[in-house]
Structure formats: C-alpha cells, structure tokens
Motif scaffolding. Structure first.
Motif, mmCIF file in Angstrom:
data_model
loop_
_atom_site.group_PDB
_atom_site.id
_atom_site.type_symbol
_atom_site.label_atom_id
_atom_site.label_comp_id
_atom_site.label_asym_id
_atom_site.label_seq_id
_atom_site.Cartn_x
_atom_site.Cartn_y
_atom_site.Cartn_z
ATOM 1 N N LYS A 171 -34.546 -21.919 79.633
ATOM 2 C CA LYS A 171 -34.148 -22.691 78.461
ATOM 3 C C LYS A 171 -32.842 -22.094 77.955
ATOM 4 O O LYS A 171 -32.736 -20.891 77.724
ATOM 5 C CB LYS A 171 -35.228 -22.586 77.386
ATOM 6 N N ARG A 172 -31.833 -22.937 77.807
ATOM 7 C CA ARG A 172 -30.524 -22.487 77.333
ATOM 8 C C ARG A 172 -30.534 -22.476 75.812
ATOM 9 O O ARG A 172 -30.782 -23.496 75.168
ATOM 10 C CB ARG A 172 -29.425 -23.400 77.853
ATOM 11 N N ILE A 173 -30.259 -21.301 75.236
ATOM 12 C CA ILE A 173 -30.223 -21.137 73.791
ATOM 13 C C ILE A 173 -28.797 -20.754 73.392
ATOM 14 O O ILE A 173 -28.225 -19.822 73.956
ATOM 15 C CB ILE A 173 -31.230 -20.061 73.335
ATOM 16 N N GLN A 174 -28.236 -21.508 72.436
ATOM 17 C CA GLN A 174 -26.878 -21.241 71.972
ATOM 18 C C GLN A 174 -26.863 -19.960 71.150
ATOM 19 O O GLN A 174 -27.674 -19.784 70.247
ATOM 20 C CB GLN A 174 -26.371 -22.411 71.126
ATOM 21 N N GLU A 222 -19.789 -18.618 79.666
ATOM 22 C CA GLU A 222 -20.541 -19.444 80.611
ATOM 23 C C GLU A 222 -21.720 -18.704 81.238
ATOM 24 O O GLU A 222 -22.413 -19.245 82.087
ATOM 25 C CB GLU A 222 -19.610 -19.955 81.721
ATOM 26 N N THR A 223 -21.909 -17.448 80.845
ATOM 27 C CA THR A 223 -23.019 -16.664 81.375
ATOM 28 C C THR A 223 -23.835 -16.110 80.201
ATOM 29 O O THR A 223 -23.290 -15.900 79.115
ATOM 30 C CB THR A 223 -22.517 -15.501 82.262
ATOM 31 N N PRO A 224 -25.122 -15.869 80.413
ATOM 32 C CA PRO A 224 -25.963 -15.416 79.301
ATOM 33 C C PRO A 224 -25.654 -13.983 78.887
ATOM 34 O O PRO A 224 -25.308 -13.143 79.711
ATOM 35 C CB PRO A 224 -27.381 -15.538 79.858
ATOM 36 N N ILE A 225 -25.837 -13.734 77.590
ATOM 37 C CA ILE A 225 -25.609 -12.407 77.040
ATOM 38 C C ILE A 225 -26.938 -11.700 76.747
ATOM 39 O O ILE A 225 -26.991 -10.494 76.584
ATOM 40 C CB ILE A 225 -24.732 -12.482 75.789
ATOM 41 N N ALA A 226 -28.011 -12.481 76.717
ATOM 42 C CA ALA A 226 -29.345 -11.921 76.489
ATOM 43 C C ALA A 226 -30.364 -12.887 77.081
ATOM 44 O O ALA A 226 -30.074 -14.064 77.282
ATOM 45 C CB ALA A 226 -29.611 -11.719 74.995
ATOM 46 N N GLY A 227 -31.539 -12.363 77.381
ATOM 47 C CA GLY A 227 -32.571 -13.242 77.903
ATOM 48 C C GLY A 227 -33.896 -12.551 78.087
ATOM 49 O O GLY A 227 -33.992 -11.324 78.094
ATOM 50 N N LEU A 250 -34.716 -14.931 92.338
ATOM 51 C CA LEU A 250 -35.218 -14.765 90.971
ATOM 52 C C LEU A 250 -34.133 -15.110 89.956
ATOM 53 O O LEU A 250 -34.397 -15.785 88.956
ATOM 54 C CB LEU A 250 -35.727 -13.334 90.750
ATOM 55 N N VAL A 251 -32.905 -14.658 90.218
ATOM 56 C CA VAL A 251 -31.787 -14.976 89.320
ATOM 57 C C VAL A 251 -31.537 -16.484 89.297
ATOM 58 O O VAL A 251 -31.421 -17.098 88.229
ATOM 59 C CB VAL A 251 -30.509 -14.223 89.745
ATOM 60 N N ALA A 252 -31.467 -17.096 90.468
ATOM 61 C CA ALA A 252 -31.213 -18.541 90.552
ATOM 62 C C ALA A 252 -32.324 -19.324 89.849
ATOM 63 O O ALA A 252 -32.045 -20.296 89.130
ATOM 64 C CB ALA A 252 -31.098 -18.973 92.011
ATOM 65 N N ASP A 253 -33.565 -18.902 90.032
ATOM 66 C CA ASP A 253 -34.679 -19.591 89.381
ATOM 67 C C ASP A 253 -34.625 -19.423 87.865
ATOM 68 O O ASP A 253 -34.956 -20.351 87.123
ATOM 69 C CB ASP A 253 -36.015 -19.091 89.925
ATOM 70 N N ALA A 254 -34.208 -18.256 87.388
ATOM 71 C CA ALA A 254 -34.084 -18.057 85.943
ATOM 72 C C ALA A 254 -33.028 -19.004 85.374
ATOM 73 O O ALA A 254 -33.234 -19.625 84.328
ATOM 74 C CB ALA A 254 -33.735 -16.605 85.625
ATOM 75 N N TYR A 255 -31.907 -19.133 86.084
ATOM 76 C CA TYR A 255 -30.880 -20.077 85.636
ATOM 77 C C TYR A 255 -31.404 -21.512 85.686
ATOM 78 O O TYR A 255 -31.153 -22.311 84.790
ATOM 79 C CB TYR A 255 -29.626 -19.979 86.516
ATOM 80 N N ALA A 262 -37.911 -18.790 81.333
ATOM 81 C CA ALA A 262 -36.845 -17.911 80.860
ATOM 82 C C ALA A 262 -36.218 -18.519 79.614
ATOM 83 O O ALA A 262 -36.172 -19.741 79.460
ATOM 84 C CB ALA A 262 -35.786 -17.710 81.939
ATOM 85 N N GLU A 263 -35.775 -17.658 78.741
ATOM 86 C CA GLU A 263 -34.959 -18.043 77.598
ATOM 87 C C GLU A 263 -33.652 -17.289 77.747
ATOM 88 O O GLU A 263 -33.641 -16.058 77.757
ATOM 89 C CB GLU A 263 -35.631 -17.679 76.278
#
Length: 157
Positions: A142-145, A36-41, A133-138, A27-28
């Motif tokens: 890969k965390r992208i700023q 603190e939460t993703p806006i896109a992925g 699936l959500v937990a595994d994605a987190y 995941a990206e």
C-alpha cells in the motif's frame, strides 16, 4: 531502491537461514512527495503455516544507525547487529575470533577468486529470492504519501 537498498541484505540473510520459504503478504510503504522510492515501510511475510516475518525499515530513524536483524524462534533469539558484525544468541555475544582490518583484503581476494572461477566455468550463483521479496513488496504494498524528504547532509549552494 530507497529502504530496500539496505533491506535486501537482510532479506538475503533471511532467505538463507529460514528453514521454510516466505512470501510477502502485505506492505505499507511510505513515499515522500518528492521521491520515487519509499523512505519507510513495514513488510509482512508469511511462511507455509502463517505469519513469520515483519520487517520494519525506516530511513528517518532518529539516533545512531541501526542495522539489526532479530530472529525469534520458540527456543532462542538470534540477533545480528551492526550489519552482521555482532552476533548474539539469547543476548550473549558469540565470538568468532578476532577480526583485524588486514583480513578484509583477504576476504576480497577470496571473493574475486570465486568470481574468476565462475567466469572460467561459465556458471552462476544467483539467488533471486531476496529480489522477489522486494518486487512483491512494491507490487503488493500500500502506497502511503509521506512528507517531502529534505536530506540534512546536503547543503544548498
């Protein structure tokens, strides 16, 4: 949960209709500098024989809200659109009959009756597959700023 708030509904449908189990293999996730939460992925899920699912989720989509799940098989393409309100198979709308607003109350009545039955029988109907699936994605993602998110619907006082 950021993008996973609406995505978990799609993951619930996905895990219910797929004939095989899937697991997140990458995941990206784009995190705004002020969130603190993703806006896109983009989340990749594999089945027993390799790549099977790619989920593209983006709160910054420009245009009308898009709530679409597309399932492509070797033979056909199924599309659930508008949050599941519209079903198409190979681009042809499938009609399940007219749905009136008054029927919504009946749907809730049935849901609450099922809740009461579960409480009466001390049983549970919990499917953790979408949350896994959500937990595994987190966990694997890969965390992208991403740039700071400014909600255009909120005005400063």
């Amino acid at each position: 949960m950021g993008i996973f708030d609406p995505a978990i509904n799609a993951f619930s449908i996905l895990t219910e209709i797929l004939p095989v189990e899937v697991h997140v293999t990458g995941a990206e996730l784009h995190f705004p500098s002020n969130c603190e939460t993703p806006i896109a992925g983009k989340i990749r899920m594999d089945g027993p024989h390799g790549p099977l699912v790619t989920a593209d989720i983006d709160f910054l989509w420009e245009g009308d809200a898009l709530w679409r799940l597309i399932v492509e098989t070797e033979d056909r393409t199924l599309t659930l659109d508008q949050g599941g309100a519209v079903l198409e198979i190979d681009g042809i709308a499938q009609h399940a009959g007219a749905r009136e607003e008054t029927n919504i109350q009946g749907e809730y009545d049935g849901l609450y009756a099922r809740f009461a039955d579960l409480l009466d029988t001390n049983t549970s109907e919990v499917d953790l597959r979408p949350m896994v699936l959500v937990a595994d994605a987190y966990t694997l993602g890969k965390r992208i700023q991403a740039p700071e998110f400014i909600d255009p619907t909120r005005t400063a006082n």
